[in-house]
Design a protein around this motif. Sequence first.
Motif, PDB file in Angstrom:
ATOM      1  N   GLY A  81      34.567  50.207  27.979  1.00 55.02           N
ATOM      2  CA  GLY A  81      35.021  49.138  27.105  1.00 55.02           C
ATOM      3  C   GLY A  81      36.507  48.981  26.907  1.00 55.02           C
ATOM      4  O   GLY A  81      36.929  48.132  26.125  1.00 55.02           O
ATOM      5  N   THR A  82      37.323  49.756  27.571  1.00 53.10           N
ATOM      6  CA  THR A  82      38.764  49.579  27.428  1.00 53.10           C
ATOM      7  C   THR A  82      39.262  48.553  28.442  1.00 53.10           C
ATOM      8  O   THR A  82      38.605  48.278  29.451  1.00 53.10           O
ATOM      9  N   HIS A  83      40.422  48.016  28.143  1.00 54.67           N
ATOM     10  CA  HIS A  83      41.002  47.031  29.057  1.00 54.67           C
ATOM     11  C   HIS A  83      41.211  47.637  30.440  1.00 54.67           C
ATOM     12  O   HIS A  83      40.931  46.998  31.460  1.00 54.67           O
ATOM     13  N   LEU A  84      41.661  48.892  30.472  1.00 56.47           N
ATOM     14  CA  LEU A  84      41.944  49.548  31.740  1.00 56.47           C
ATOM     15  C   LEU A  84      40.664  49.843  32.524  1.00 56.47           C
ATOM     16  O   LEU A  84      40.604  49.636  33.739  1.00 56.47           O
ATOM     17  N   SER A  85      39.625  50.310  31.826  1.00 53.46           N
ATOM     18  CA  SER A  85      38.373  50.641  32.514  1.00 53.46           C
ATOM     19  C   SER A  85      37.709  49.389  33.083  1.00 53.46           C
ATOM     20  O   SER A  85      37.144  49.417  34.187  1.00 53.46           O
ATOM     21  N   VAL A  86      37.743  48.295  32.339  1.00 53.83           N
ATOM     22  CA  VAL A  86      37.176  47.040  32.842  1.00 53.83           C
ATOM     23  C   VAL A  86      37.941  46.575  34.072  1.00 53.83           C
ATOM     24  O   VAL A  86      37.360  46.130  35.064  1.00 53.83           O
ATOM     25  N   ARG A  87      39.270  46.718  34.030  1.00 51.98           N
ATOM     26  CA  ARG A  87      40.082  46.311  35.172  1.00 51.98           C
ATOM     27  C   ARG A  87      39.752  47.152  36.401  1.00 51.98           C
ATOM     28  O   ARG A  87      39.636  46.629  37.512  1.00 51.98           O
ATOM     29  N   TYR A  88      39.569  48.469  36.190  1.00 47.36           N
ATOM     30  CA  TYR A  88      39.196  49.342  37.299  1.00 47.36           C
ATOM     31  C   TYR A  88      37.840  48.942  37.890  1.00 47.36           C
ATOM     32  O   TYR A  88      37.637  48.923  39.098  1.00 47.36           O
ATOM     33  N   GLY A  89      36.878  48.634  37.011  1.00 47.10           N
ATOM     34  CA  GLY A  89      35.556  48.250  37.476  1.00 47.10           C
ATOM     35  C   GLY A  89      35.561  46.962  38.274  1.00 47.10           C
ATOM     36  O   GLY A  89      34.917  46.856  39.322  1.00 47.10           O
ATOM     37  N   VAL A  90      36.293  45.967  37.784  1.00 43.08           N
ATOM     38  CA  VAL A  90      36.392  44.691  38.499  1.00 43.08           C
ATOM     39  C   VAL A  90      37.099  44.892  39.838  1.00 43.08           C
ATOM     40  O   VAL A  90      36.681  44.349  40.872  1.00 43.08           O
ATOM     41  N   ARG A  91      38.159  45.700  39.822  1.00 43.33           N
ATOM     42  CA  ARG A  91      38.883  45.967  41.062  1.00 43.33           C
ATOM     43  C   ARG A  91      37.979  46.667  42.080  1.00 43.33           C
ATOM     44  O   ARG A  91      38.016  46.356  43.280  1.00 43.33           O
ATOM     45  N   GLN A  92      37.154  47.628  41.612  1.00 42.01           N
ATOM     46  CA  GLN A  92      36.267  48.335  42.543  1.00 42.01           C
ATOM     47  C   GLN A  92      35.302  47.372  43.215  1.00 42.01           C
ATOM     48  O   GLN A  92      35.054  47.465  44.426  1.00 42.01           O
ATOM     49  N   MET A  93      34.760  46.429  42.453  1.00 38.98           N
ATOM     50  CA  MET A  93      33.854  45.438  43.043  1.00 38.98           C
ATOM     51  C   MET A  93      34.582  44.595  44.075  1.00 38.98           C
ATOM     52  O   MET A  93      34.040  44.279  45.140  1.00 38.98           O
ATOM     53  N   GLY A  94      35.824  44.231  43.786  1.00 35.41           N
ATOM     54  CA  GLY A  94      36.596  43.446  44.736  1.00 35.41           C
ATOM     55  C   GLY A  94      36.831  44.193  46.032  1.00 35.41           C
ATOM     56  O   GLY A  94      36.715  43.622  47.137  1.00 35.41           O
ATOM     57  N   VAL A  95      37.149  45.496  45.931  1.00 32.61           N
ATOM     58  CA  VAL A  95      37.383  46.293  47.139  1.00 32.61           C
ATOM     59  C   VAL A  95      36.086  46.447  47.938  1.00 32.61           C
ATOM     60  O   VAL A  95      36.093  46.375  49.174  1.00 32.61           O
ATOM     61  N   GLN A  96      34.974  46.649  47.242  1.00 32.67           N
ATOM     62  CA  GLN A  96      33.687  46.780  47.941  1.00 32.67           C
ATOM     63  C   GLN A  96      33.350  45.500  48.708  1.00 32.67           C
ATOM     64  O   GLN A  96      32.886  45.553  49.854  1.00 32.67           O
ATOM     65  N   LEU A  97      33.569  44.351  48.099  1.00 34.14           N
ATOM     66  CA  LEU A  97      33.280  43.075  48.761  1.00 34.14           C
ATOM     67  C   LEU A  97      34.243  42.828  49.920  1.00 34.14           C
ATOM     68  O   LEU A  97      33.847  42.314  50.971  1.00 34.14           O
ATOM     69  N   LEU A  98      35.497  43.212  49.749  1.00 35.79           N
ATOM     70  CA  LEU A  98      36.464  43.082  50.838  1.00 35.79           C
ATOM     71  C   LEU A  98      36.045  43.941  52.022  1.00 35.79           C
ATOM     72  O   LEU A  98      36.172  43.524  53.183  1.00 35.79           O
TER      73      LEU A  98
END
Length: 488
Positions: free
Chosen positions: A391-408
Amino acid sequence: MSSPPAPPTTPAAPVPIPSNLLPTLGSPDWMNKADNAWQLTAATLVGLQSVPGLIILYGGAVKKKWAVNSAFMALYAFAMVLVCWVLWGYRLSFGDKLVPIWGKPNGAVMQKYLLEKAFVGLFPNATMIFFQFVFAAITLILIAGAVLGRMNFYAWMLFVPLWLTFSYTVGAFTIWSVNGWLALMGIIDYSGGYVIHLSSGVAGFTAAYWVGPRLTKDRERFPPNNIILMLAGAGLLWMGWTGFNGGDPYEASSDASLAVLNTHVCAATSLLTWLILDVVFFKKASVIGAVQGMITGLVCITPAAGVVQGYSSIIMGLLSGSIPWFTMMVVHKRSKLLQQIDDTMAVLHTHAIAGSLGGILTGLFSEPHLCEIFYGAPHKYMGLFPGLHHGTHLSVRYGVRQMGVQLLGILFVIVLNVVMTSLVCLFVQLFVPLRMSDEDMEIGDEAAHGEEAYAIWGQGERLENSRYSNYNDIEVPSKAGGGSVELT
């Protein structure tokens, strides 16, 4: 009144190191004997998935006239990949960086290099080279599954070293090498959901397009010649996955144990899910369907095996047993475009789609603590759901970034394999036809190799005299009749 001084303590004698743990010339101080033993065992388990696992599975899953050819394509690929791997493939995949997606070409055959510590893990390069070889080999063998029943064997002989060199090594370096572009970006591919399964599924489907379809009557009816044999191969494939995913922490660790358990839980859940869907919609409990469900479960968990919790493996099994089932049984049958390409063993669904699904679910479920155990990098890897849960701003950003890297990563592997597989097929076609002639496809194994899988029938007589084999006269019906045979 002061207390008397404490008596002097005698320093404890040092505990001697057991003699079997002392460094020796063959076991230097940096090597862990247990890790080395496990890594060699895991590599052997993965090798058994191919030889004899997929040899038996392919040989039993095709029409009788293609049993020898299908099994031999797997055996040849295993041997050819190993020679290419030690001469140039390993260093292209895991050596010094040439460009962000490829290593510098070099051999891996000199004792000085082979006995040095591997780039990761407490064992020598020789162990790592063998472990990574069996992964490269099974990738080529999985591609073969898409073109069984019509690819010219001589074209396959050329295809294997070329595809290994110009496609597999690029994917392996980019995603697995410590210097690879996507590896540095933070992609999670625990044990080959991208490098092996998505690659082989896309490459196999692309190769099937260029090779062309089987004969019409073979496409319409292509029954397994031996389902029990096919199940034996499938069993070797399943149990061999203990080494496939359990070997990738590069140590005999708790993470390896977690990866093994998650692997088998996901596979079993996926098999049961596929089986239930078959029963509900087709009113038959299909053995072949169960094997397909087993495979999709194993493929789906592979990129996530040691970085997700146990409940996630069950969810992944439910999805891997249902989504590829839907694409294979519903979407494929309704799509004229997909039906134009003859994918014999349905690798598009069992490997490309299941591998992509696994990559996406890894981006959703990967746990930061487990990722830290595996990668040794705190806070760099985090799935979207754990990120949202923290629930932190940083953790959400990490999670969204991980999905982006997986899709890339999925996009990169698809483009790489469509392009390179097409170029390899077009190049091979300059020298030999990719597809056997219609006349030879009518005959099958005897036309391709001069041999049959089941050459004996009845009481020992041959069904017919071969026009191709040099060994026709080994067994002939006795002149006296009956079931006896005579050697000539």
